[in-house]
Enzyme design. Structure first.
Site, PDB file in Angstrom:
ATOM      1  N   GLN A 152       2.613   9.937   1.418  1.00 36.99           N
ATOM      2  CA  GLN A 152       3.920   9.291   1.499  1.00 36.99           C
ATOM      3  C   GLN A 152       4.829   9.669   0.335  1.00 36.99           C
ATOM      4  O   GLN A 152       6.035   9.479   0.409  1.00 36.99           O
ATOM      5  CB  GLN A 152       3.764   7.768   1.540  1.00 36.99           C
ATOM      6  N   GLY A 202       0.838  -1.189   0.000  1.00 39.47           N
ATOM      7  CA  GLY A 202       0.000   0.000   0.000  1.00 39.47           C
ATOM      8  C   GLY A 202       0.873   1.238   0.000  1.00 39.47           C
ATOM      9  O   GLY A 202       2.014   1.210   0.476  1.00 39.47           O
ATOM     10  N   HIS A 226      -4.834   1.126   7.282  1.00 34.99           N
ATOM     11  CA  HIS A 226      -3.498   1.728   7.387  1.00 34.99           C
ATOM     12  C   HIS A 226      -3.345   2.888   6.401  1.00 34.99           C
ATOM     13  O   HIS A 226      -2.875   3.972   6.771  1.00 34.99           O
ATOM     14  CB  HIS A 226      -2.459   0.630   7.123  1.00 34.99           C
ATOM     15  N   GLU A 227      -3.753   2.675   5.146  1.00 30.37           N
ATOM     16  CA  GLU A 227      -3.594   3.723   4.129  1.00 30.37           C
ATOM     17  C   GLU A 227      -4.542   4.897   4.371  1.00 30.37           C
ATOM     18  O   GLU A 227      -4.165   6.053   4.180  1.00 30.37           O
ATOM     19  CB  GLU A 227      -3.767   3.147   2.719  1.00 30.37           C
ATOM     20  N   HIS A 274      -3.111   7.147   6.871  1.00 26.80           N
ATOM     21  CA  HIS A 274      -2.129   8.078   6.291  1.00 26.80           C
ATOM     22  C   HIS A 274      -2.807   9.347   5.782  1.00 26.80           C
ATOM     23  O   HIS A 274      -2.251  10.444   5.902  1.00 26.80           O
ATOM     24  CB  HIS A 274      -1.384   7.431   5.114  1.00 26.80           C
ATOM     25  N   CYS A 285       5.594  -0.073   7.600  1.00 25.68           N
ATOM     26  CA  CYS A 285       5.245   1.064   6.762  1.00 25.68           C
ATOM     27  C   CYS A 285       6.465   1.499   5.961  1.00 25.68           C
ATOM     28  O   CYS A 285       7.573   1.565   6.503  1.00 25.68           O
ATOM     29  CB  CYS A 285       4.760   2.207   7.646  1.00 25.68           C
ATOM     30  N   LEU A 286       6.250   1.811   4.692  1.00 21.47           N
ATOM     31  CA  LEU A 286       7.345   2.271   3.851  1.00 21.47           C
ATOM     32  C   LEU A 286       7.924   3.596   4.348  1.00 21.47           C
ATOM     33  O   LEU A 286       9.076   3.911   4.073  1.00 21.47           O
ATOM     34  CB  LEU A 286       6.881   2.408   2.398  1.00 21.47           C
TER      35      LEU A 286
END
Length: 177
Positions: free
Chosen positions: A60, A55, A144-145, A148, A102-103
């Protein structure tokens, strides 16, 4: 390199915490912005797949707009989902615990408790209204996304002590790079 693999020039920079864009609530995507979002999607998907991740939300990559992409398919299979202006419209009362990473917080993982099942309403890349109900990995990824897009990181679901410990670990890891 195969024809389908992105070049480094096509990849987008993924912002790393504590970048302020990651903490800001993203603004809604206006109908007139859909073409610009569609133009950005190939590089966004290439960046997510290369990372590798499942994701990636617009904040991000430095875009403070409400859109995200997910793909939780196994292996080389692809099942991309583009979510524009997503909103969670239903959450189960039952909870589930999953390990998340997480990235934007590289190499940091923690067990996070979230609703087990969610229903999300969003626009697809064509601007058509969609509804998706999910649990398991897809349900976690969607939550999660969408977090963000609200300026929330997965570590915010932890106690202050655990969150601070993980963020100090991230800072130490980044100094060593």
């Amino acid at each position: 390199m195969s024809e389908t693999e992105p070049t480094d020039a096509e990849l987008l920079e993924i912002l790393i915490a504590p970048h302020p864009t990651l903490r800001a609530r993203a603004r809604s995507v206006a109908p007139g912005e859909l073409d610009a979002i569609r133009a950005l999607l190939p590089a966004m998907y290439a960046t997510m797949y290369k990372a590798p991740g499942i994701g990636l939300a617009a904040p991000q990559i430095g875009q403070s707009r409400r859109f995200a992409i997910v793909d939780v398919a196994d292996g080389d299979e692809r099942r991309p989902i583009t979510l524009i202006n997503p909103e969670i419209v239903a959450r189960s009362e039952s909870l589930a615990v999953h390990e998340e990473g997480c990235l934007s917080i590289p190499d940091i993982y923690a067990e996070i408790t979230r609703p087990e099942h969610v229903t999300v309403r969003y626009l697809d890349e064509q601007g058509a209204a969609q509804t998706l109900s999910a649990d398991g990995l897809l349900g976690v990824c969607l939550q999660h996304e969408i977090d963000h897009l609200d300026g929330v990181l997965f570590v915010d679901h932890l106690s202050a002590l655990k969150r601070n410990m993980l963020m100090r670990k991230l800072a130490k890891n980044l100094k060593g790079r």
